[in-house]
Design a protein around this motif. Structure first.
Motif, short mmCIF file in Angstrom:
data_model
loop_
_atom_site.label_atom_id
_atom_site.label_comp_id
_atom_site.label_asym_id
_atom_site.label_seq_id
_atom_site.Cartn_x
_atom_site.Cartn_y
_atom_site.Cartn_z
N HIS A 188 -2.80 -5.05 2.64
CA HIS A 188 -1.44 -5.12 2.10
C HIS A 188 -1.05 -6.52 1.64
O HIS A 188 0.11 -6.81 1.45
CB HIS A 188 -0.43 -4.60 3.13
CG HIS A 188 -0.75 -3.20 3.56
ND1 HIS A 188 -0.72 -2.12 2.69
CD2 HIS A 188 -1.16 -2.71 4.75
CE1 HIS A 188 -1.08 -1.03 3.34
NE2 HIS A 188 -1.35 -1.35 4.58
N ILE B 67 -0.98 9.75 -0.81
CA ILE B 67 -0.66 8.89 -1.96
C ILE B 67 -1.60 9.31 -3.08
O ILE B 67 -2.81 9.18 -2.95
CB ILE B 67 -0.92 7.40 -1.66
CG1 ILE B 67 -0.16 6.94 -0.43
CG2 ILE B 67 -0.54 6.55 -2.86
CD1 ILE B 67 -0.41 5.50 -0.06
N ASP C 156 -1.52 -0.89 -3.74
CA ASP C 156 -0.25 -0.39 -4.28
C ASP C 156 0.14 -1.12 -5.55
O ASP C 156 0.92 -0.63 -6.35
CB ASP C 156 0.88 -0.57 -3.25
CG ASP C 156 0.55 0.13 -1.94
OD1 ASP C 156 -0.18 1.12 -1.99
OD2 ASP C 156 0.98 -0.36 -0.88
N SER C 157 -0.36 -2.35 -5.70
CA SER C 157 -0.01 -3.12 -6.91
C SER C 157 -1.26 -3.88 -7.36
O SER C 157 -2.15 -4.16 -6.57
CB SER C 157 1.08 -4.13 -6.57
OG SER C 157 0.59 -5.05 -5.62
N THR D 29 -1.57 6.53 -8.68
CA THR D 29 -0.58 5.45 -8.60
C THR D 29 -1.19 4.14 -8.09
O THR D 29 -0.49 3.15 -7.95
CB THR D 29 0.56 5.84 -7.64
OG1 THR D 29 0.01 5.95 -6.31
CG2 THR D 29 1.20 7.16 -8.04
N LEU D 30 -2.48 4.14 -7.77
CA LEU D 30 -3.10 2.97 -7.14
C LEU D 30 -3.81 2.07 -8.16
O LEU D 30 -4.15 2.51 -9.25
CB LEU D 30 -4.07 3.42 -6.05
CG LEU D 30 -3.44 4.25 -4.94
CD1 LEU D 30 -4.50 4.72 -3.95
CD2 LEU D 30 -2.34 3.46 -4.22
#
Length: 313
Positions: free
Chosen positions: A51, A5, A311-312, A9-10
């Motif tokens: 997560h 990854i 991730d978000s 993008t993190l």
């Protein structure tokens, strides 16, 4: 091969709770809890799910009467944590109850603390360049040594038979353990060495210096393999990720650098608003906790830390 990854993008998330700036962040051995130590005289334990999204539970460790400068978890026990404070005590806490189970009164203001990898001993460094080794079970000093030079961050190797001191002279002093006999002096940098990290695979250690460089050393040969040159200010804090592929380093530069250990190349920068005091990768995931001298718009300490790698946001 680049990371699976891409770091770009993190996202980072912010954690608020302390009333003054956060000096130190550290993950427990299972990577499920993060501890933060602050100038507000408390440490806090945060339950972090890699997560999840919701609000994070935190508990406060209260009892120190001065700044909590550094903390470290028992490498074998996910709920035991040791804190070092300017109040001259070292305390051991149960992270489930928030209760202090042991405390040792030492002779000076404690600034560095680290566990031996087997969890049996704790080493503490103070402002007077004194090293104290505590037996964890009895929580009593078993060795004391005063050095006639500035001693900064300290570390054991993974097998626990070597002990490293970073010094204000730009050297790394290598001692045999438990004898504390001097084995080697590594001329590492042209200015003081501030911080040290041991590669989780046991191949290397890295040293951060006031000369703005991070040097990578082969632990078997005690030779410098490469340097990381992205930062321009004294390097205050460094950390290897859990796979040993990446090293994070930070300073008064307004970014945290993430570099590839094998190539020496910088692969990502995390922007930050202030000088950083502590960066640490999670032992299981690519989550990087970081804390610094953040101030609000009124120039008061913010008391926040952040974790990069979600991730978000």
């Amino acid at each position: 091969m680049e990371e699976t990854i891409p770091f770009k993008t993190l996202h980072s998330r912010e954690y608020q709770g302390h009333k003054k700036k956060v000096h130190s962040v550290a993950w427990n051995c299972t990577g499920t809890k993060l501890a933060s130590g602050s100038v507000d005289q408390t440490a806090r334990i945060w339950q972090i799910e890699p997560h999840s999204h919701g609000k994070v539970k935190d508990i406060e460790l209260k009892g120190h009467t001065d700044s909590v400068d550094q903390l470290c978890w028992d490498p074998k026990h996910a709920d035991l944590i040791a804190t070092a404070s300017g109040d001259k005590t070292v305390r051991l806490w149960d992270a489930r109850s928030g209760k202090c189970s042991q405390q040792a009164e030492l002779s000076g203001e404690n600034i560095n603390i680290t566990y031996k990898p087997d969890g049996t001993h704790i080493a503490v460094g103070n402002r007077d360049d004194e090293l104290t080794i505590l037996d964890v079970r009895k929580f009593k000093p078993i060795h004391k040594r005063k050095f006639n030079y500035e001693v900064n961050e300290i570390a054991w190797n993974m097998t626990g038979d070597m002990f490293f001191l970073t010094t204000g002279n730009g050297t790394v002093e290598v001692l045999a353990y438990p004898s504390l006999r001097a084995v080697d002096t590594l001329m590492a940098h042209t200015a003081g060495c501030y911080c040290i990290a041991i590669d989780p695979l046991g191949r290397y250690f890295a040293v951060g210096s006031a000369d703005s460089l991070v040097s990578l050393w082969d632990i078997k040969d005690m030779l410098c393999v490469r340097t990381f040159t992205k930062l321009e200010w004294p390097v205050r804090t460094i950390s290897f990720n859990h796979t040993g592929e990446y090293i994070a380093s930070a300073s008064e530069d307004l970014f945290i650098d993430i570099a590839n250990v094998q190539t020496g190349r910088s692969v990502h920068q995390i922007p930050c608003r202030a000088a950083m005091n502590s960066v640490e990768w999670n032992p299981k995931y690519n989550l990087l906790a970081y804390a610094g001298d953040d101030k609000n718009k009124y120039q008061a300490d913010e008391g926040v830390f952040r974790i990069f790698g979600f991730d978000s946001a």
